[in-house]
Scaffold this active site. Structure first.
Site, mmCIF file in Angstrom:
data_model
loop_
_atom_site.group_PDB
_atom_site.id
_atom_site.type_symbol
_atom_site.label_atom_id
_atom_site.label_comp_id
_atom_site.label_asym_id
_atom_site.label_seq_id
_atom_site.Cartn_x
_atom_site.Cartn_y
_atom_site.Cartn_z
ATOM 1 N N ASP A 1 0.834 -1.200 0.000
ATOM 2 C CA ASP A 1 0.000 0.000 0.000
ATOM 3 C C ASP A 1 0.871 1.254 0.000
ATOM 4 O OD1 ASP A 1 -2.377 1.522 0.153
ATOM 5 O OD2 ASP A 1 -2.251 1.591 2.333
ATOM 6 N N ARG B 1 -10.257 10.584 -11.721
ATOM 7 C CA ARG B 1 -9.685 10.639 -10.375
ATOM 8 C C ARG B 1 -9.073 9.306 -9.947
ATOM 9 N NH1 ARG B 1 -13.929 12.258 -6.215
ATOM 10 N NH2 ARG B 1 -12.065 12.354 -4.900
ATOM 11 N N LYS B 2 -9.138 8.301 -10.784
ATOM 12 C CA LYS B 2 -8.660 6.973 -10.429
ATOM 13 C C LYS B 2 -7.227 6.760 -10.915
ATOM 14 C CE LYS B 2 -13.308 4.949 -10.800
ATOM 15 N NZ LYS B 2 -14.142 3.944 -11.503
#
Length: 231
Positions: free
Chosen positions: A149, A194-195
């Protein structure tokens, strides 16, 4: 029986481990660490005495590559606000970046990131300490997810600015022993409004073993006018 002891000269950190081979898996590892004194904000991306030879070799490899301008080391402090800006935190802070919340070297997340602007690629040299244990002798799956992450998210931050994780899909292939050196290697796949779509894997330091594979989707908090696609 293997006995390793590493010492930072000048009253710094000391890390010792004892382990032995067993047909039933790795033997319990005993670690002892004494934190080094802090003089101002600490850049955790710099080598310390608890780094293994393999970790230091990978660091030296990318430091050498950074001399050509293709790669650059990402300075890392214990504040998430300044983590990606290369700027040390100012003043006293109560909060800490999750992966930098242990003062003593070698016990938790030992890592360093390098970013390639042209390739939109981030590599993270990662050495898990004994406080990250899941199955005996191995790194906890949640800690592995944290490093994926952090690495994939760092790519999104460098491409688009502030983002939040929307989805992280992980396939665990081979366990990661505590104290070993692995390379978290991630890249940008595409942008869609926005991805921010990313993909990465964790490999052994010698590239012989794939430990983990993952894809990440991050959503920008401040959306620019137009998106694009990775080259």
């Amino acid at each position: 029986m293997l006995h390793i002891c590493s010492r930072l000269l000048g009253g710094g950190a000391v890390l010792c481990l004892r382990t032995s081979r067993s047909h039933t898996g790795p033997a319990p590892v005993r670690w002892f660490s004494v934190g080094r004194p802090s003089h101002g904000p600490q850049d955790y991306s710099l080598p310390n005495a608890t780094w293994s030879r393999n970790t230091r070799d990978l660091y030296d490899k990318y430091e050498e590559l950074s001399k050509t301008g293709g790669w650059r080391r990402i300075k890392s402090y214990n504040s998430s606000v300044h983590h990606m800006s290369d700027q040390p935190p100012v003043g006293d802070r109560v909060t800490r970046l999750f992966t930098r919340n242990i003062d003593q070297d070698g016990l938790g997340f030992e890592y360093c990131m390098f970013y390639n602007v042209a390739e939109k690629r981030m590599v993270c040299i990662f050495q898990p300490g004994p406080y990250l244990e899941g199955p005996p002798g191995y790194t906890h799956g949640g800690c592995i997810a944290t490093m994926l992450d952090s690495t994939l998210g760092a790519i999104a931050v460098y491409v688009y600015g502030h983002v939040m994780t929307a989805n992280l899909n992980i396939n665990y292939r081979n366990p990661i022993p505590l104290g070993c050196t692995v390379l978290v290697d991630g890249h940008l796949e595409k942008l869609d409004g926005r991805k921010v779509f990313t993909r990465g894997q964790i490999r052994s330091y010698d590239d012989r073993t794939v430990h983990t594979e993952a894809t990440g989707l991050f959503i920008t908090l401040n959306c620019p006018d137009e998106g694009g696609s990775a080259d």
